[in-house]
Design an enzyme around this catalytic site. Structure first.
Site, PDB file in Angstrom:
ATOM      1  N   CYS A   1      47.840  24.078  41.755  1.00  0.00           N
ATOM      2  CA  CYS A   1      49.137  23.464  41.263  1.00  0.00           C
ATOM      3  C   CYS A   1      49.091  24.284  39.755  1.00  0.00           C
ATOM      4  O   CYS A   1      48.135  24.010  39.049  1.00  0.00           O
ATOM      5  CB  CYS A   1      48.831  22.115  40.936  1.00  0.00           C
ATOM      6  SG  CYS A   1      50.254  21.468  39.859  1.00  0.00           S
TER       7      CYS A   1
ATOM      8  N   CYS B   1      54.586  28.660  40.726  1.00  0.00           N
ATOM      9  CA  CYS B   1      54.624  27.250  41.208  1.00  0.00           C
ATOM     10  C   CYS B   1      54.347  27.549  42.588  1.00  0.00           C
ATOM     11  O   CYS B   1      54.715  28.279  43.451  1.00  0.00           O
ATOM     12  CB  CYS B   1      55.815  26.651  40.892  1.00  0.00           C
ATOM     13  SG  CYS B   1      55.987  25.049  41.846  1.00  0.00           S
TER      14      CYS B   1
END
Ligand code: DGL
Length: 283
Positions: A85, A198
Site C-alpha cells: 500500500c 496506489c
C-alpha cells in the site's frame, strides 16, 4: 564430492509465510506478482477493509493501523512484511522499521524513477491518494527525481477511486467517469507516462487506458510497480537465507477486518484464488 546440507533451522525459517497487507484489496495487485515470481512462498494476506480507504485519513491513524497489523502478522509467524500500500508505506514505513529493525520490510512507492526513464517528453503524471501525495516521503522522492532527471512531475489525487475498486466497481460508468476526470487533465497537460501510485489502481487498467486514449491520440505509458516489488522481495529473502526452496506450491491464508465474503469474492474474481479468509480484529 562434498554435499552441503541446509540446516533444519534455516529450512524452518524459510518455510514461514510472507505477510502482505493493504487497506483492502489493492495489495492483491502486488500479491499476484509475488505469487508469479515466488510460487513456493506461503503468504498471509491482510486486508484492513473495515478501515479502508486509508487515503483520506490522518497519518497517525495509518501508522497505528500498520503497527497493529504488522504485530498481528508476526504473531502468525511472518518472516517478512510487504506493505502493499503506497499510502501506508508513505505514512508508516519509518515507524515499522524503527519498531522492527531486524525484520525484512518492503514498502511500495510510486514508480517515479522508471517513469522518468521512460517519458519521451519529460512529463509524467502521478495518480495516488491524497495522503500519499501530501506525505514528506513522496515530496522528497519527487524533488529528488525532478532534480536528477529534469522531468516535470504532475500529480493527481484520486479521491473516491480506491473506494469504487473496494466496492468491486471495476467497469461501472461511475468509475469510468471518475477515472476520466483524473486521467484527462494529466494527459491534457502533456503527461505521456502515468504512474499508478496506489496498489488498487491496476485493477482498473482498462479504464485508465481508455481515459488516456480519449484524452490524446499519442501513446501513453502506464507504470505499475507490482513486479519490481516481487523481485525486491525475492532479493531480500535470498540475502537473509529466507527464500522458500520447497518444490510444493505455497499456501495462502487471508485475513480481513471487514467482510470475509467480500475478500473471498475479490480473491476469486481478481486472482482466481480460492483461499480461506478469517475475520479478525487488531489494534
Ligand atoms: N492501496 C492503497 C495505496 O496503495 C490505499 C488506497 C486507500 O486505502 O485509500 O495507496
Amino acid at each position: 564430492m562434498t554435499t552441503f546440507l541446509t540446516p533444519a533451522s534455516v529450512l524452518a525459517a524459510a518455510n514461514k509465510p510472507v505477510g502482505v497487507f493493504d487497506s483492502g484489496i489493492g495489495g492483491l495487485s502486488v500479491l499476484r506478482h509475488i505469487q508469479a515470481q515466488l510460487p513456493q512462498e506461503n503468504v498471509l494476506y491482510f486486508a484492513d477493509s473495515n478501515f479502508a480507504p486509508y487515503g483520506g485519513r490522518a497519518e497517525q491513524f495509518i501508522v497505528d493501523r500498520a503497527l497493529a497489523i504488522t504485530d498481528f502478522l508476526l504473531q502468525q509467524g511472518a518472516k517478512a512484511i510487504v506493505v502493499a500500500c503506497n499510502t501506508a508505506t508513505a505514512a508508516a514505513i519509518k515507524a515499522l522499521r524503527a519498531r522492527y529493525p531486524q525484520l525484512s520490510i518492503i514498502g511500495v512507492e510510486p514508480g517515479l524513477k522508471p517513469a522518468a526513464a521512460l517519458t519521451k517528453n519529460n512529463t509524467i503524471g502521478v495518480l495516488a491518494t491524497q495522503r500519499t501525495l501530501a506525505s514528506g516521503k513522496f515530496k522528497h522522492l519527487s524533488e529528488q527525481i525532478s532534480a536528477s532527471t529534469g522531468v516535470r512531475i504532475l500529480t493527481q489525487a484520486c479521491i473516491g477511486l480506491a473506494d469504487q475498486i473496494e466496492k468491486g466497481e471495476l467497469q461501472s460508468a461511475a468509475t469510468a467517469l471518475l477515472v476520466q476526470s483524473y486521467v484527462g487533465p494529466l494527459v491534457a497537460q502533456g503527461a505521456d507516462t502515468l504512474v499508478l501510485g496506489c496498489t488498487h489502481y491496476p485493477f482498473v487498467l482498462p479504464l485508465l487506458q481508455d481515459a488516456a486514449h480519449r484524452a490524446t491520440s499519442d501513446p501513453v505509458t502506464i507504470i505499475d510497480t507490482g513486479r519490481p516489488i516481487a523481485l525486491q522481495l525475492e532479493r531480500l529473502l535470498k540475502n537473509h537465507d529466507l527464500l522458500n526452496t520447497s518444490a510444493n506450491p505455497g499456501q495462502l491464508q487471508a485475513f480481513t477486518t471487514g467482510d470475509e465474503s467480500a475478500l473471498k469474492v475479490a480473491l476469486s474474481n481478481l486472482l482466481h484464488l480460492q483461499a480461506s479468509v478469517a475475520l479478525v480484529t487488531v489494534g
